[in-house]
Design an enzyme around this catalytic site. Sequence first.
Site, short mmCIF file in Angstrom:
data_model
loop_
_atom_site.label_atom_id
_atom_site.label_comp_id
_atom_site.label_asym_id
_atom_site.label_seq_id
_atom_site.Cartn_x
_atom_site.Cartn_y
_atom_site.Cartn_z
N ASP A 494 -148.85 -3.93 54.57
CA ASP A 494 -150.15 -4.44 54.15
C ASP A 494 -150.77 -5.32 55.23
O ASP A 494 -151.97 -5.29 55.45
CB ASP A 494 -150.02 -5.23 52.84
N ARG A 498 -148.55 -12.80 57.74
CA ARG A 498 -147.99 -13.78 56.81
C ARG A 498 -146.60 -13.34 56.33
O ARG A 498 -146.09 -12.28 56.74
CB ARG A 498 -148.92 -13.99 55.63
N ASP A 499 -146.03 -14.13 55.45
CA ASP A 499 -144.68 -13.80 54.98
C ASP A 499 -144.79 -12.72 53.90
O ASP A 499 -144.50 -12.95 52.73
CB ASP A 499 -143.99 -15.05 54.44
N GLU A 500 -145.22 -11.53 54.33
CA GLU A 500 -145.34 -10.42 53.39
C GLU A 500 -144.94 -9.12 54.11
O GLU A 500 -143.82 -8.69 54.00
CB GLU A 500 -146.76 -10.33 52.82
N ASP A 507 -152.19 0.50 49.34
CA ASP A 507 -152.81 0.33 50.64
C ASP A 507 -152.62 1.61 51.46
O ASP A 507 -153.54 2.11 52.10
CB ASP A 507 -152.19 -0.86 51.40
N TRP A 559 -151.04 2.33 42.65
CA TRP A 559 -149.95 1.96 43.58
C TRP A 559 -148.85 3.02 43.47
O TRP A 559 -148.63 3.79 44.41
CB TRP A 559 -149.43 0.56 43.24
N GLU A 764 -158.53 -8.51 54.91
CA GLU A 764 -157.96 -8.20 53.60
C GLU A 764 -159.03 -8.28 52.50
O GLU A 764 -159.06 -7.48 51.59
CB GLU A 764 -156.85 -9.20 53.28
N HIS A 785 -155.69 -6.26 57.53
CA HIS A 785 -155.22 -5.47 56.40
C HIS A 785 -156.00 -4.16 56.48
O HIS A 785 -157.20 -4.19 56.51
CB HIS A 785 -155.67 -6.18 55.12
C1 BGC Z 1 -150.86 -7.29 49.40
C2 BGC Z 1 -151.71 -6.09 49.12
C3 BGC Z 1 -151.15 -5.39 47.94
C4 BGC Z 1 -151.32 -6.35 46.82
C5 BGC Z 1 -151.00 -5.87 45.47
C6 BGC Z 1 -150.97 -8.20 48.25
O1 BGC Z 1 -150.23 -9.34 48.41
O2 BGC Z 1 -151.19 -7.90 50.59
O3 BGC Z 1 -152.22 -5.45 50.14
O4 BGC Z 1 -151.63 -4.12 47.70
O5 BGC Z 1 -150.65 -7.57 47.06
O6 BGC Z 1 -151.94 -6.35 44.68
#
Ligand code: BGC
Length: 911
Positions: A494, A498-500, A507, A559, A764, A785
């Site tokens: 995504d 960041r911490d993700e 996406d 999703w 994003e 994003h």
């Molecule tokens: C992500 C998104 C993802 C979403 C789900 C976010 O934290 O960055 O791109 O699809 O969460 O709602």
Amino acid sequence: MTPASETELSAYALRCEYRTCPLGIDAPRPRLSWRTQSSARGDHPTSSRVIVTAQSLGPAAHTELPVWDSGWADIPDNSLLYGGGPLNSSTRYGWSIQMRDRQRRLTASCSSWFETGLLHSDEWTARWIGWEPEATPPVDPPGDWDLATTGLLGHLNRRLPSCTYLVKSFVVEAPILRARLYISAHGLYQAFINGHRIGDGELTPGWTNYRSRVQYQVYDVTAEVVQGDNVVAAVLGDGWYCGRVGPGGRRLGEHYGSRHELIAQLRVDHVSGAATTIVSDNEWVASRSGPLRFSDLLAGEYFDATRLLGGWAQANYDHSGWTPVAVSDIGHETLVATGDEPVRATEFLRPVRITQVAPGRFIADLGQNMVGRVRLTVHGANAGDRVVLRHAEMLDQDGCLYTENLRTAAATDIYVAAGHPVEIYEPQFTFHGFRFVEVAGYPQELRPEDLVGVVMHSDTPRTGEVTTSDDLVNQLLSNIWWGQRGNFVSVPTDCPQRDERLGWLADAQVFFPTASFNADVAAFFRRWMRDVVDDRLPSGAFPDVAPRVVFEREGAPGWGDAGVIIPWQLFQIYRDRETLSYCFPAMVGWIEHIWRHNPSLIWVNRVGNHYGDWLQVDVETPRDVIATAYFAHSTYLVARAAEALGRREEADRFTMLADNIRARYIEEFVATDGAVLGDTQTGYLLSLAFGLLPDALVSAAVDRLASNIASRGNRLSTGFLGVALLCPVLTDHGRADLAYALLHQTEYPSWGYAIRRGATTIWERWDGWTEASGFQSPAMNSFNHYALGSIGEWLFRCVAGIDQDTESAGYRRVLIRPVPGGKVTWAKAWFESEQGRIESAWQLRGELLGLTVRIPPGAMARICVPTSAPDAVLESGRPVTEAEDLTVCESPPGMFVCEVSSGVFSFQAPR
Ligand code: BGC
């Protein structure tokens, strides 16, 4: 035999398993494919022949033994599966393709190769090895690490483990013919032989669901191994396997395992025909006293050059103080060959500006929000001087780094200088998303030549590009491409900062069509789809993220549906029937799961963490509308997939189910005047794009969509799910004017708004930064994003006009249908399809429209030229009625339509 020069036809871009000359594949029947080209019109292969040979080793080195001959056959798809006997491990196979053209003349034979890896897990004799936990206490946490600066330890929940250095010395007695290194890690590795870094892959072995599959890489190390004394070596970092992944803190070993480990098998083939194999085992020794003290994908890296180990990876180094490794009893069942190209450094950016903000503290602006890391040259530092690199996508109003949106990702690299006159530092096992770098503790003035931004991403070859007359549109295209590269880091993530950095499914599905125009993402996505399928929940639900970590629940509407949509798109664009059939049972399982829990056919139960139309503006599309629309859409796609795979019964069953869902959708959500419940742009877009409305209500729904957009001053309100459909649906329903109005919009919310604010990647959120409120909440505000960049597909398909028939796969039936509009006065695009290169270029000149098109051999194309006077259209300066190589078709008003086979065609039409 006719000399090759007499025919214009040729094959190019030969690929095996969607990769060029892959070293180390494990598919039992690899897919061989090629593109075709010709400068002659109407050219196409009438028959083709593929020959596969195996390279023998030993005294008769490099003799090619025939293993398979497809025979002359009609191969209209430019691809086939290897049909010979079982392939052997560690063998290089050559293959060639030759064709006959329309006059039955032979083309020049075009050749390539692939090499197998270890096809059976019992061929691995290497063991997994790592640091012996009991041998010595975890190495000293770096005491001089300024935790106040980096804030790292608080997020780590554990003591800092050092990276591990591993070596083995060995002797090669006999002359060498060739050598291969088969290698992987739990964690990340860099390998060395006799001090030479092996391969150019970064962050290897890449991220998969390590519980079911760990990819190994194969390297040709013939040039590195010598007769005599050798050393094979590796450094290990935590990476995705045992480092931090996703939001928040992490406990040791939470995701996959608690310690990094290596597996390596080096096979040296001798001229004599004999082979020597050196494997990771208990004869290796390890050290944690090396310079790479700590490394984490989110936190960053700590490199202490005062601890450099000199020639540690070379023969004659004294490893006597090193510790014997621990050999683990983990087996080899999870090891699979790498399915796609690794992450590589592909571009290097110099700062466009450097500002000194305090003594020894500089901020370098790379001019582009990028993903990768910095290569820093340090001059005149004293031993022990510490340089701290911090990364950010934006600056705050004081000109300082804006890092709040990184959340707990410290994104900080620390270099402790050795004290040499010139030192070069580049992190090994981390990456960051940034445009700005703060360099603190730099001993002299930082100059542009001292710092390079190293751009890294999964190395998917570029296959397409659009350029237009409009600078804003071109900047948007550039932002989309940079967003794609930066977020395709082993998996489609995504965001990179960041911490993700997780493989969020929605996406990926909304962006896939755009991605597949920009680059050849076949291998990348087919490999990732294995994780999507592996990571299903026991209920049959696809996940929200793959590999499935942190967010463990069932996938939400839009999703989880990516598990159906992406395999179908892989089939449509790349003719990837293998992935479609691999995923098919899981696709069916997903539909049955939703159906089981929603017998009324309105999807309200088991919606996971329903995100709705994520990040839409000021509106809320009813969630049941979104969910049920996706339920119908995915069910139709499963039916189409069944049809394509020749599974008639399932095709009928799912078509019937989809029709019933559609009927329920209409009953529940669509009013007799065409209004869709909620009256939002996304509600109309889903209904129209997925074909859910009764024919009689389509134009009323389009009008409602159009007036919704107009009432907002030609502005959108769509989030992740709606945005991908916005411009395509408007254009397909005769409202390209509005699509262009949205494209050119520069007021919030719009793509142009972010560009006006200096965006060089896709944000994003539409409101990542606004005049009214400044930065959005740092809790979720990425500036890189790709999801909202899904308009890229429309720029290729409708603005430039490169498309294919809905029933076509792999662009065998090309559709060229540019829709000029807005402020764009010319547009041109190229795209390397599975069939071959397609081009479309149009320009408005006074009262005329010019359109030049290239169609690859073997394809058929329908060309739609917008014109007020179809009879007055010229092709290559001649009236179309006289043109020989095209068939004029019945045309709707305002259009000239013809069909052509391959070649270049140039139209001129009154506007
Ligand atoms: C992500 C998104 C993802 C979403 C789900 C976010 O934290 O960055 O791109 O699809 O969460 O709602």
